[in-house]
Design a protein around this motif. Structure first.
Motif, short mmCIF file in Angstrom:
data_model
loop_
_atom_site.label_atom_id
_atom_site.label_comp_id
_atom_site.label_asym_id
_atom_site.label_seq_id
_atom_site.Cartn_x
_atom_site.Cartn_y
_atom_site.Cartn_z
N UNK A 95 39.05 38.69 27.77
CA UNK A 95 39.90 39.86 27.84
C UNK A 95 40.13 40.39 28.85
N UNK A 96 39.30 40.47 29.81
CA UNK A 96 39.32 41.20 31.17
C UNK A 96 40.34 40.30 32.19
N UNK A 97 40.36 39.09 31.97
CA UNK A 97 41.27 38.23 32.70
C UNK A 97 42.86 38.58 32.82
N UNK A 98 43.29 38.45 31.57
CA UNK A 98 44.62 39.02 31.55
C UNK A 98 44.94 40.41 31.89
N UNK A 99 44.01 41.20 31.96
CA UNK A 99 44.62 42.47 32.41
C UNK A 99 44.60 42.60 33.87
N UNK A 100 43.93 41.87 34.55
CA UNK A 100 44.02 41.46 36.04
C UNK A 100 44.84 40.57 36.71
N UNK A 101 45.44 39.94 35.61
CA UNK A 101 46.52 38.87 36.10
C UNK A 101 47.76 39.75 36.51
N UNK A 102 48.19 40.82 36.01
CA UNK A 102 49.46 41.30 36.22
C UNK A 102 49.02 42.54 37.30
N UNK A 103 48.02 42.65 37.95
CA UNK A 103 47.51 43.74 38.89
C UNK A 103 47.63 43.08 40.39
N UNK A 117 30.40 33.27 50.30
CA UNK A 117 30.39 34.64 50.16
C UNK A 117 31.93 34.99 49.89
N UNK A 118 32.90 34.73 50.55
CA UNK A 118 34.31 34.98 50.15
C UNK A 118 34.66 34.26 48.75
N UNK A 119 33.92 33.16 48.28
CA UNK A 119 34.21 32.87 47.09
C UNK A 119 33.67 33.74 46.12
N UNK A 120 32.48 34.39 46.32
CA UNK A 120 31.82 35.40 45.40
C UNK A 120 32.56 36.72 45.62
N UNK A 121 33.29 37.21 46.61
CA UNK A 121 34.12 38.39 46.68
C UNK A 121 35.34 38.19 45.60
N UNK A 122 35.98 37.11 45.84
CA UNK A 122 37.14 36.64 45.11
C UNK A 122 36.71 36.67 43.40
N UNK A 123 35.53 36.11 43.24
CA UNK A 123 35.21 35.86 41.97
C UNK A 123 35.00 37.25 41.39
N UNK A 124 34.29 37.87 41.93
CA UNK A 124 34.01 39.29 41.49
C UNK A 124 35.48 40.35 41.40
N UNK A 125 36.16 40.03 42.21
CA UNK A 125 37.43 40.89 42.33
C UNK A 125 38.31 40.35 41.19
N UNK A 126 38.29 39.23 40.40
CA UNK A 126 38.94 38.55 39.37
C UNK A 126 39.96 37.72 39.95
N UNK A 127 40.29 37.14 41.00
CA UNK A 127 40.95 36.30 41.69
C UNK A 127 41.05 34.86 41.24
#
Length: 171
Positions: A95-103, A117-127
């Motif tokens: 449910x959290x993924x589609x909400x960040x898809x449009x942002x 580290x970059x992968x971890x940052x991107x994962x936490x940001x939902x990218x």
């Protein structure tokens, strides 16, 4: 009776002199008070103020922990939180993924960050949804050493090649 009479006389004399000195110390009045107020005369609050000048003063009902106890409590809390995150429902994450898809997500990449580290940052940001897939895609494109420092914009969840291209191209 004893062959060494001088030794026995010396020990006896020492015991007698020691007993006399002990009695003299007991008869002497106590040492003069340095602060002017006896500890028995102080109320608990004043006593606490006086002792806090030289010592750390804690209330009697406050629990004090040793470093080992504190470390154990922290490890226990970390384990509990990890278990909560592991048992989180996959539906909540979906449910959290589609909400960040449009942002629009803006992330700053600092100097000397490695790929994990970059992968971890991107994962936490939902990218991105998978860290390992991102790292392997970055290896494929040879971008481990080419990640650009600075701000990068991402439009929600993106494909791995698009994310890698965004990170290794200067903006």
């Amino acid at each position: 009776m004893f062959k060494n009479r001088v030794l026995v006389t010396g020990i006896g004399t020492g015991i007698i002199i020691g007993a006399i000195l002990l009695q003299v110390m007991n008869v002497r009045p106590s040492a003069p008070k340095t602060s002017g107020i006896a500890l028995e005369e102080m109320d608990p609050q004043k006593l606490k103020e006086e002792t806090s000048k030289y010592y750390q003063v804690f209330e009697k009902n406050v629990k004090m922990y040793t470093q080992a106890e504190l470390d154990a409590a922290i490890q226990k809390k970390v384990k509990e939180e990890a278990d909560k995150q592991a048992t989180a429902k996959p539906q909540d994450q979906a449910k959290a993924t589609p909400a960040t898809a449009s942002s629009k997500i803006v992330m700053y990449v600092q100097p000397n960050l490695d790929a994990t580290t970059v992968a971890d940052l991107l994962f936490r940001a939902g990218v991105i949804a998978d860290r390992k897939a991102f790292v392997t895609e970055l290896d494929k494109q040879g971008g481990n050493t080419k990640i650009q420092v600075g701000y990068h914009e991402f439009d929600g969840v993106m494909s791995m090649p698009a994310v890698v291209t965004n990170l290794i191209t200067a903006q």
